[in-house]
Design a protein around this motif. Sequence first.
Motif, short mmCIF file in Angstrom:
data_model
loop_
_atom_site.label_atom_id
_atom_site.label_comp_id
_atom_site.label_asym_id
_atom_site.label_seq_id
_atom_site.Cartn_x
_atom_site.Cartn_y
_atom_site.Cartn_z
N PHE A 99 0.89 -1.35 0.10
CA PHE A 99 -0.04 0.04 0.00
C PHE A 99 0.91 1.22 0.08
O PHE A 99 2.05 1.24 0.41
CB PHE A 99 -1.12 0.04 1.02
N ARG A 100 0.44 2.29 -0.37
CA ARG A 100 1.01 3.61 -0.53
C ARG A 100 0.23 4.89 -0.03
O ARG A 100 -1.05 4.65 -0.37
CB ARG A 100 1.62 3.95 -1.98
N ASP A 101 0.76 5.80 0.06
CA ASP A 101 0.28 7.01 0.65
C ASP A 101 -0.43 7.67 -0.50
O ASP A 101 0.61 7.94 -1.38
CB ASP A 101 1.26 7.87 1.64
N GLN A 102 -1.69 8.25 -0.46
CA GLN A 102 -2.32 8.90 -1.81
C GLN A 102 -2.51 10.40 -1.42
O GLN A 102 -2.91 11.12 -2.16
CB GLN A 102 -3.54 8.21 -2.10
N SER A 103 -1.94 10.98 -0.24
CA SER A 103 -2.33 12.33 0.26
C SER A 103 -1.51 13.26 -0.74
O SER A 103 -2.49 14.09 -1.09
CB SER A 103 -1.63 12.38 1.68
N LYS A 104 -0.65 13.19 -1.13
CA LYS A 104 -0.01 14.12 -2.04
C LYS A 104 -0.69 14.04 -3.38
O LYS A 104 -0.91 15.04 -4.15
CB LYS A 104 1.51 13.81 -2.32
N ARG A 105 -0.91 12.86 -3.86
CA ARG A 105 -1.71 12.66 -5.16
C ARG A 105 -3.08 13.40 -4.98
O ARG A 105 -3.55 13.86 -6.01
CB ARG A 105 -1.72 11.17 -5.30
N ARG A 106 -3.86 13.10 -3.75
CA ARG A 106 -5.02 13.69 -3.71
C ARG A 106 -4.90 15.29 -3.61
O ARG A 106 -5.83 15.91 -4.38
CB ARG A 106 -5.56 13.31 -2.39
N VAL A 107 -3.91 15.74 -3.14
CA VAL A 107 -3.75 17.22 -3.31
C VAL A 107 -3.59 17.64 -4.52
O VAL A 107 -4.05 18.72 -5.03
CB VAL A 107 -2.62 17.74 -2.27
N MET A 108 -2.69 16.60 -5.32
CA MET A 108 -2.11 17.34 -6.81
C MET A 108 -3.68 17.19 -7.54
O MET A 108 -3.79 18.02 -8.45
CB MET A 108 -1.40 16.51 -7.29
N GLU A 109 -4.38 15.93 -7.39
CA GLU A 109 -5.66 15.95 -8.19
C GLU A 109 -6.61 17.18 -7.83
O GLU A 109 -7.31 17.69 -8.52
CB GLU A 109 -6.33 14.61 -7.80
N LYS A 110 -6.69 17.75 -6.57
CA LYS A 110 -7.68 18.69 -6.02
C LYS A 110 -7.20 19.95 -6.86
O LYS A 110 -8.15 20.74 -7.26
CB LYS A 110 -7.64 18.86 -4.68
N LEU A 111 -5.78 20.02 -6.63
CA LEU A 111 -4.98 21.18 -7.48
C LEU A 111 -5.48 21.41 -8.82
O LEU A 111 -5.73 22.45 -9.69
CB LEU A 111 -3.74 21.32 -7.25
N ARG A 112 -5.31 20.02 -9.82
CA ARG A 112 -5.66 19.85 -11.06
C ARG A 112 -7.06 20.13 -11.55
O ARG A 112 -7.29 20.92 -12.40
CB ARG A 112 -5.12 18.70 -11.59
#
Length: 373
Positions: free
Chosen positions: A215-228
């Motif tokens: 498993f991997r942390d998706q926190s940064k990806r979620r932030v990037m997806e929100k920003l995009r």
Amino acid sequence: TSSPAVQAVLGATGVVRGADYRNVETLAYVNRVPETDWLMITKLDFAEIAAEAGYRVGGIMLLVVLATTVAGFFVQLASLSRQKSLNAALLQEEQQHRQTREEIRATLYGIGEGVIATDAAGLITRMNPVAESLTGWLETEALGKPLGAVFRVINEDTGEPVESPVERVLHHGVIVQMSNHILLIAKDDTRRPIADSGAPIRNEAGVIAGVVLVFRDQSKRRVMEKLRAESAKRYTDLVESISDFIWETGADHRFTYASPRSLDMLGYAPDECVGLAWVELLAENNPAEAVQAYTDMIAGLRPYSQQCLSFVRKDGVEVILESSAVPVFDPAGRFRGYRGVSRDITERRRTEDANRRLEGQLLQSQKMEVVGR
């Protein structure tokens, strides 16, 4: 009658055994002399024969013992050599296994994703540092505990607990991909979005011996997806607020994107524009030289600015569009299409034409007045 001589007289020939006149046990050989009545008897004391035989048997036995000893020595030597080879092979295999385990351990503990391994009962057997960081549990604390006690996950939308992937992997024996909308609850109740998958661990017999969870942390990806998403919304809002028609074409010069203003200028909704080409919408009353200049520019993949041409809307009404565009190329230098903007200048062109006609009429009127005077 036991005497060899008596046995010879009685007609015995060949090898006979008996006591001679000395009453000593002998072994004799009786042979008739040809063409005479004589008999030739050759004898030897049996004790002498037995002594020679014993000597030879002893020698043979000694040789047998020596040969057996030597053979045993070589057998033992071969056995020791074989045992040494087996030990060396076992040692090499053990070293290879140890090296493989070290490589696996180095990979496991050096990977940038959280990894938890369990046995067939779902009890934790190993955790890497990333898994420790994400769950808040040390490996020494988690060993032997059920996976659900350390790896607590809930649905991000409903807040309901999510079924442990270990149960699904053990039941179905296949790799299981979990939903992206998963929150991991750490030991300190910190919650973070994760993406994970589980896979079975099989032994040499093909039997499932455990499960490995990655498993991997998706926190940064979620932030990037929100920003995009926010950036895309701002871009969309900006495009929709612009009065000009923004568009893109592919390498075949057909629309791949059209802003909402396409409906006002061309009468086509953005999704209806996709697949159309500018040349298909050209009006017939365009000057031939203007059309030729436009086709030459796009054929040469050159940028153009303030190109004015008449086009036919979906409802058949003609509009005059002033367009500017630049060609787009990928990093390898291949042409990908055009990106441009168009503006409806129909009313402006009509006003300009009307003004020119009015100016012409005024000029003509002035000329007539001069001539009249």
